[in-house]
Design a protein around this motif. Structure first.
Motif, short mmCIF file in Angstrom:
data_model
loop_
_atom_site.label_atom_id
_atom_site.label_comp_id
_atom_site.label_asym_id
_atom_site.label_seq_id
_atom_site.Cartn_x
_atom_site.Cartn_y
_atom_site.Cartn_z
N ASN A 140 0.84 -1.18 0.00
CA ASN A 140 0.00 0.00 0.00
C ASN A 140 0.88 1.24 0.00
OD1 ASN A 140 -1.61 2.26 1.01
ND2 ASN A 140 -3.17 0.72 1.46
N ARG A 141 0.58 2.20 -0.84
CA ARG A 141 1.45 3.37 -0.95
C ARG A 141 1.42 4.26 0.29
NH1 ARG A 141 -1.71 6.74 -5.60
NH2 ARG A 141 -2.87 8.09 -4.20
N TYR A 142 0.43 4.10 1.15
CA TYR A 142 0.36 4.87 2.39
C TYR A 142 0.73 4.03 3.61
CZ TYR A 142 -2.15 8.01 -0.67
OH TYR A 142 -2.52 8.83 -1.70
#
Length: 139
Positions: free
Chosen positions: A13-15
């Motif tokens: 997940n990019r976050y």
């Protein structure tokens, strides 16, 4: 009340942030109402600070006005950090996210009380983005 978000998502997940970092930031945000109250109460204390300094019975140098200003700056910096992260997260949903992270409200509570204009997946994606942005700011 707590949110229904998992404390850790996939590292893909990019976050993604570490679970313990997420909890640290979550508890940091839950102090927001305390900071707001303290910041407001210190405003009135500055007015009376000169009276306090004139009544000293010790030889210790007192700087009540300076101490109040330093304390107000401390609270202002934290308030602004959380508010700026919410604004940067999303222009429309930032206010809902700010309310959620500072009051510990879940999506369902926000939906019932404030009629959040998005679906749960979109909201929690932005919720994660908020904590990711805050983590970057609060290095």
């Amino acid at each position: 009340m707590s949110t229904d978000i998992r404390p850790e998502v996939s590292k893909k997940n990019r976050y993604w942030i570490d679970r313990h970092r997420y909890y640290e930031l979550k508890h940091f945000c839950l102090q927001y109402p305390i900071w707001k109250k303290s910041y407001t109460s210190l405003d009135s204390m500055v007015r009376f600070a000169n009276d306090i300094s004139n009544s000293s019975k010790t030889n210790k140098t007192q700087r009540p006005v300076e101490d109040c200003v330093i304390a107000r700056e401390y609270f202002y910096d934290r308030i602004k950090m959380v508010e700026d992260a919410a604004k940067e997260t999303d222009d429309v949903l930032g206010t809902y996210i700010l309310k959620a992270v500072t009051e510990g409200l879940s999506y369902d509570c926000l939906r019932a009380k404030y009629n959040v204009p998005c679906c749960k997946d979109t909201y929690y994606n932005l919720y994660r983005r908020f904590f990711w942005l805050l983590s970057k700011t609060r290095q």
